[in-house]
Design a protein around this motif. Sequence first.
Motif, PDB file in Angstrom:
ATOM      1  N   VAL A  53      39.142  47.727  44.818  1.00  0.00           N
ATOM      2  CA  VAL A  53      39.913  46.527  44.617  1.00  0.00           C
ATOM      3  C   VAL A  53      40.893  46.600  43.332  1.00  0.00           C
ATOM      4  CG1 VAL A  53      39.950  44.020  44.534  1.00  0.00           C
ATOM      5  CG2 VAL A  53      38.083  45.319  45.906  1.00  0.00           C
ATOM      6  N   LEU A  54      42.336  46.669  43.680  1.00  0.00           N
ATOM      7  CA  LEU A  54      43.058  46.385  42.330  1.00  0.00           C
ATOM      8  C   LEU A  54      43.161  44.752  42.212  1.00  0.00           C
ATOM      9  CD1 LEU A  54      43.294  49.440  43.180  1.00  0.00           C
ATOM     10  CD2 LEU A  54      45.554  49.358  42.728  1.00  0.00           C
ATOM     11  N   TYR A  55      42.573  44.400  41.345  1.00  0.00           N
ATOM     12  CA  TYR A  55      42.531  42.944  41.018  1.00  0.00           C
ATOM     13  C   TYR A  55      43.821  42.510  40.432  1.00  0.00           C
ATOM     14  CZ  TYR A  55      37.683  42.575  42.276  1.00  0.00           C
ATOM     15  OH  TYR A  55      36.430  42.500  42.754  1.00  0.00           O
ATOM     16  N   GLY A  56      44.659  41.222  41.023  1.00  0.00           N
ATOM     17  CA  GLY A  56      45.660  40.650  40.084  1.00  0.00           C
ATOM     18  C   GLY A  56      45.186  39.438  39.298  1.00  0.00           C
ATOM     19  N   SER A  57      46.007  39.435  38.429  1.00  0.00           N
ATOM     20  CA  SER A  57      45.857  38.101  37.416  1.00  0.00           C
ATOM     21  C   SER A  57      44.693  37.944  36.618  1.00  0.00           C
ATOM     22  CB  SER A  57      46.429  36.966  38.125  1.00  0.00           C
ATOM     23  OG  SER A  57      47.605  36.898  38.861  1.00  0.00           O
TER      24      SER A  57
END
Length: 474
Positions: free
Chosen positions: A322-326
């Motif tokens: 998971v490449l998390y945003g924000s």
Amino acid sequence: MLRSLTPFALAAIVAAMPATADQAEILDPAIRAQAVALMESGLQDDIGLEFTESLTTEIGPRMAGSDAEWRARQWAMIKLKDLNFQQAYIEDFNIPFWERVTETASVVGPNPQKLVVTALGGSKATPKDGLEAEIVRFASLADLQAAPMDSLTGKIAFIDERMVRSQDGSRDGAAVAKRGGCSQVAAAIGAVACLIRSVGADDHRMPHTGGMRRDGASGALPAAALSPPDADQLARLLERGPVTVNLNIQVKTSASAASGNVIAEVEGASLKDEIVLIGCHLDSWDLGTGAIDDAAGCGIVVAAANLIQQLPLKPKRTIRVVLYGSEEVGLFGGRAYATAHADELHKHVLAAESDFGAGRIWRLTSGVGEGALEYVAAMQGVVAPLGIILADNNSTGGPDIMFLSASGVPVLDPEQDGTDYFDLHHTPDDTFDKIDPAAFRQNVAAYAALTYIAAQTDWDFRKAAAPASEDQQE
């Protein structure tokens, strides 16, 4: 020395360090051997560094909710598909958007001079021509909180609290607290703005940005961080008498902007419904190119998963990257993922996150069931030749996966050496050249081995401690 450890040297060390009797009973020798082979591959892996270099070069800064963060998500999808991940997709969500436009500060009056500042994420704008007010210095956030009501009416609060360098980042709490709380606390007692000494352990004339507590797109007041030498300069001037500062911060805000998490999977086999999650965050602040924080973490977890997916046989469990945003502006990606996957969190058997730079992993902490500590010890035994020691079981994981931990998902925390992390953190100096390739590859090696073991065993990391026997109870 570990810095020059080659795959061949690693293999020799591992051969000379057989598993203990307890570990041999717990960890299948074939799984251990494959994990060691993955470590060897990780120490010579280029995929992770190439991923990080490409992200920081082709996209650059990736402010949450910006066009650049959108481009980063599209870029990541292409890269992950090029690496042949079976699934790659984006889960969208929206955030309140904030962006700096201009930021200046200067001392006015008998000692006029410029100050080097950067607006804190979520700062309100000043009037168009800025504001001028007298400075009141506080040694800590606690001192500001103790100030009498209305004692700062029409003035600027200045928190001059220093950050102490540490290997594990454990001493950053007070520094981050002042950044998060200065605006709200100062506003409550009448201030018109807030300045803080940068959250950093360096002495460069380069301020550190970072987020503060806020409602919606903006916080309570205009707020900025001073570079450490400028904080010293302001303190010295205050020793000589009253100081007035002109502060001008202009920003753009929006109630809603698009963001999202990028997800890829290595599909499992016999236990494919069970998930081992490894993550990072894709966004960054806008001053540097976000290499240390956190393109490096993304390169590490992607490279580790890629090594595992190249094996001839699928792992038992699914590995989810998971490449998390924000993350930087309020951990929005972590919250969004935990909410979107609430119904399947019981299937998440273990989670880990790389978000503390690219320094060498030096210890392994965990947050697992007491009965699973023997599994963590066995895993540490495999990666011990990389210089990784076993630590405590008090971890709640990295920033984004702490929402999973709070929901009962066990976590593993391969802790990086962060001695110089806060020299670069949230500054213009957070660039690709600051990454040590050997240290980076050590991270890839460790993540590959640890992730593979978690995915290839049927271990229950929620396992409770065995009931005490009657003899133990007496």
